[in-house]
Each structure stands twice: as C-alpha cells, then as structure tokens.
Design an enzyme around this catalytic site. Structure first.
Site, PDB file in Angstrom:
ATOM      1  N   SER A 163      29.274 -47.244  77.815  1.00 54.87           N
ATOM      2  CA  SER A 163      29.674 -48.534  77.273  1.00 54.87           C
ATOM      3  C   SER A 163      29.269 -48.583  75.800  1.00 54.87           C
ATOM      4  CB  SER A 163      28.963 -49.664  78.045  1.00 54.87           C
ATOM      5  OG  SER A 163      29.295 -50.918  77.490  1.00 54.87           O
ATOM      6  N   GLY A 171      33.116 -46.411  72.292  1.00 59.77           N
ATOM      7  CA  GLY A 171      34.376 -46.502  71.558  1.00 59.77           C
ATOM      8  C   GLY A 171      35.599 -46.042  72.320  1.00 59.77           C
ATOM      9  N   LYS A 172      35.523 -45.994  73.639  1.00 58.59           N
ATOM     10  CA  LYS A 172      36.650 -45.519  74.453  1.00 58.59           C
ATOM     11  C   LYS A 172      37.903 -46.356  74.241  1.00 58.59           C
ATOM     12  CE  LYS A 172      34.454 -46.286  78.224  1.00 58.59           C
ATOM     13  NZ  LYS A 172      33.260 -46.830  77.528  1.00 58.59           N
ATOM     14  N   SER A 173      37.787 -47.653  74.454  1.00 59.55           N
ATOM     15  CA  SER A 173      38.950 -48.531  74.335  1.00 59.55           C
ATOM     16  C   SER A 173      39.479 -48.560  72.902  1.00 59.55           C
ATOM     17  CB  SER A 173      38.591 -49.954  74.782  1.00 59.55           C
ATOM     18  OG  SER A 173      38.314 -49.991  76.164  1.00 59.55           O
ATOM     19  N   SER A 206      33.869 -44.392  83.846  1.00 56.62           N
ATOM     20  CA  SER A 206      34.014 -43.359  84.892  1.00 56.62           C
ATOM     21  C   SER A 206      32.823 -42.409  84.852  1.00 56.62           C
ATOM     22  CB  SER A 206      35.337 -42.600  84.741  1.00 56.62           C
ATOM     23  OG  SER A 206      35.602 -42.205  83.420  1.00 56.62           O
TER      24      SER A 206
END
Length: 207
Positions: free
Chosen positions: A40, A43-45, A112
């Site tokens: 979390s 910076g994935k999104s 994930s």
C-alpha cells in the site's frame, strides 16, 4: 467472513464465434493482463493509470481494475482476512481472464500480497498473457506517503491484517518487470512498462 462461492453444476462453456483472435484483429493490438503488485502506497494504482493513459493515447483498448474500486461493487462483501484476500484475488483473476478474451489490455492494481494467489492468477491465463509488475518501494517510504492514514492506524492496532505491518507481503521473486517507484519519476516508470510491451510485441511498432 467471506461468502463461499457456490459450485456450478450442469453448465457448459459456450464458445463464441467471435474469438479473442478476431477481437484482437479488430482492435489492431493484442490483449494482455498487466498485474501491478506492491505494498500500500507503492504507487500501483498511480502507475497503472499512467500506463493506461499512454495506451489510450495510442488508441488502444484498456481498462484498469483497481483494488478500492472493485471493493465498492464486485467484492464489497469481502473483508481483509487472509481468506477474504484470497477470494478477492480469485474473483479479480477470473474477471481479468474474461477481459483478456474480450481483447482488452487489462491493468490490475492490487496489493495481492501472497505469492500463491498471484501464481493462481497467472495459471488462468495462456502462457505469456500475464505480466507481473512489481512496484517496489521500501516500507518506510510507503508509510511516509500514507495518504489514507492506514499505516498509522495499523501501527496503532486499529486495523488488523494490514500488509507490511501485521500481515506479510511476499514480494515477487521473478516478475516480468520490477519498477522502482521510489526512485523513478512516474513518467520514467510508465515508460518502462510501455517499453516492455513493445519488446514483447504486444503493442504495434512505434511509428
């Protein structure tokens, strides 16, 4: 506790006359699943949407499955226990598989955290159609980015089973791409993903 999926019976997969290959030919590009994973705040999104914007500008068909957005609908009945997280990823994997067949470049942005669940997702896709992208950022940096205040609440014991604090994150050992979202600019990180897609001939040749 999550609801256990009911077992289907007396059902047969219907093979459409409009195949994935025909959809890809119409779209003039291949479909693929880009699986962004990381802590979390890693910076994935942000990266997934930046990559989608670049693909959109190229005229390609895309869709982002974002962790928070999916939990507003498809997975709103799930919590954050290990069991619910596994079911969350299972449902997303199946949705991504359908979108792959639809000829869409699908970008998923989910923590994930468990290797076995990511491998399950990979196993659903034909070889080469699942691209795991590890958004690497040190835990201490992710905590400083704590926009939603989740890490602080987890440290205070207000949130149970929080990845990186009270629940493990099993980093990919051999992802197709590891992006250092701590040191790279968003533009540079997105360009790394685009370069990989060109290298794998998923995108049309640059004009």
């Amino acid at each position: 506790m999550s609801k256990q999926p009911e077992k289907s019976s007396n059902v047969v997969w219907h093979q459409s006359t409009v195949s994935r290959k025909r959809r890809e030919e119409k779209n003039k590009h291949k479909s693929v699943v880009l699986w962004f994973t990381g802590l979390s705040g890693s910076g994935k999104s942000t990266l997934a949407h930046a990559v989608e914007e670049k693909l959109y500008q190229l005229g390609l068909n895309t869709f982002v499955l974002d962790g928070d957005n999916v939990r507003h609908g498809l997975n709103k009945d799930l919590g954050f226990s290990d069991q619910d997280r596994k079911e969350n990823i299972r449902r997303i994997s199946e949705a991504a598989k359908l979108m792959l067949e639809a000829g869409v470049i699908t970008l998923t942005a989910f923590i994930s955290p468990f290797k076995v669940e990511r491998e399950m997702a990979r196993s659903l896709m034909p070889h080469g159609d699942f691209i795991e992208i590890h958004c690497y950022c040190p835990l201490e940096v992710c905590e400083t980015r704590d926009v939603k205040g989740l890490y602080k609440r987890a440290r205070n014991g207000e949130i149970k089973d929080f990845t990186g604090i009270s629940s493990p994150y099993e980093a990919p050992v051999k992802p197709e791409l590891k992006v250092d979202t701590n040191s790279l600019s968003l533009e540079a990180a997105a360009n790394q993903v685009i370069a990989l897609l060109r290298e794998r001939h998923i995108l049309p040749e640059a004009s």
